[in-house]
Design an enzyme around this catalytic site. Sequence first.
Site, PDB file in Angstrom:
ATOM      1  N   LYS A 147       5.365   8.255  -8.909  1.00  0.00           N
ATOM      2  CA  LYS A 147       5.996   9.249  -7.905  1.00  0.00           C
ATOM      3  C   LYS A 147       7.424   9.433  -8.492  1.00  0.00           C
ATOM      4  CE  LYS A 147       5.421   8.812  -3.429  1.00  0.00           C
ATOM      5  NZ  LYS A 147       4.873   7.346  -3.155  1.00  0.00           N
TER       6      LYS A 147
ATOM      7  N   ASP B 131      -1.480   0.024  -4.113  1.00  0.00           N
ATOM      8  CA  ASP B 131      -2.941   0.651  -3.878  1.00  0.00           C
ATOM      9  C   ASP B 131      -3.679  -0.186  -5.040  1.00  0.00           C
ATOM     10  OD1 ASP B 131      -1.247   2.797  -2.782  1.00  0.00           O
ATOM     11  OD2 ASP B 131      -2.963   2.756  -1.667  1.00  0.00           O
TER      12      ASP B 131
ATOM     13  N   LYS C 237       7.205   1.108   1.318  1.00  0.00           N
ATOM     14  CA  LYS C 237       7.871   0.021   0.548  1.00  0.00           C
ATOM     15  C   LYS C 237       9.077   0.471  -0.140  1.00  0.00           C
ATOM     16  CE  LYS C 237       4.872   0.419  -2.630  1.00  0.00           C
ATOM     17  NZ  LYS C 237       5.666   1.451  -3.638  1.00  0.00           N
TER      18      LYS C 237
ATOM     19  N   LYS D  44       0.920  -1.214   0.031  1.00  0.00           N
ATOM     20  CA  LYS D  44      -0.036  -0.224  -0.021  1.00  0.00           C
ATOM     21  C   LYS D  44       0.833   1.174   0.010  1.00  0.00           C
ATOM     22  CE  LYS D  44      -3.082   2.242   3.179  1.00  0.00           C
ATOM     23  NZ  LYS D  44      -2.326   3.171   3.143  1.00  0.00           N
TER      24      LYS D  44
END
Length: 287
Positions: free
Chosen positions: A39, A126, A13, A8
């Site tokens: 990102k 996600d 992570k 998530k």
Amino acid sequence: MKLAVYGKGGIGKSTTSCNISVALARRGKKVLQIGCDPKHDSTFTLTGFLIPTIIDTLQEKDYHYEDVWPEDVIYKGYGGVDCVEAGGPPAGAGCGGYVVGETVKLLKELNAFDEYDVILFDVLGDVVCGGFAAPLNYADYCLIVTDNGFDALFAANRIAASVREKARTHPLRLAGLIGNRTSKRDLIDKYVEAVPMPVLEVLPLIEDIRVSRVKGKTLFEMAEQDPSLNYVCDYYLNIADQILALPEGVVPKDAPDRELFSLLSDFYLNPTQPTANSEAELDLMMV
Ligand code: SF4
């Protein structure tokens, strides 16, 4: 060996991935980490800056693959780990899966894809649509980063479902869960009881892990200045050793959404009485 690390958003992570990459490099492996999150900050902790993405570079070269050189897209990170950021599709357009496909295609053109002992894909977890599940097409093992909370375990279950689906056609296994920044693991244990899978490691709440992200340094780099952090590195070395031992892993039997929702919410709504042991643990934490 190819690894796909999912979890998530915001679960730690990328920090976990960077430290596992360094741990694998410490064990003598040639490692490439590929960030597959729009990102594009997966490798920040390894390089200390936001490296240009594959998609940016390809756009710059008008998608002439023959004009791209390895040094345009592969950056040297801490501990000898090589770093690539796939980047993301333009906001509101394009597909994350396409970006991963283009990244692998370019690395193959550069003869870089098969040059490494370990390639680690760090992927947003996600949404496990076909696009973001694309790294599972290349991976031998999937690793899932979670904490001891409802949302992260719910996401973990969706990722497990993707592994189950991909394993029909690919030699893919789920190596296991990595618990991150959690002082307790009771909900993780409850989930694993319902959906059996290995738990590779559970890292406690260590403030330095969060700080390392902000500093743009792995725990290994921080430990060079502060050897008291070596014990944190040992968690990542332990994960690396388990992966290098080529674990059997599992093809998970994920829980149906509604069943998982009841299981996890029941845990919060009907907590069991604390045992003598947990009271002792609490006392110890207060000390
Ligand atoms: S497959 Fe996933 S990443 Fe690709 S467009 Fe659809 S939602 Fe986006």
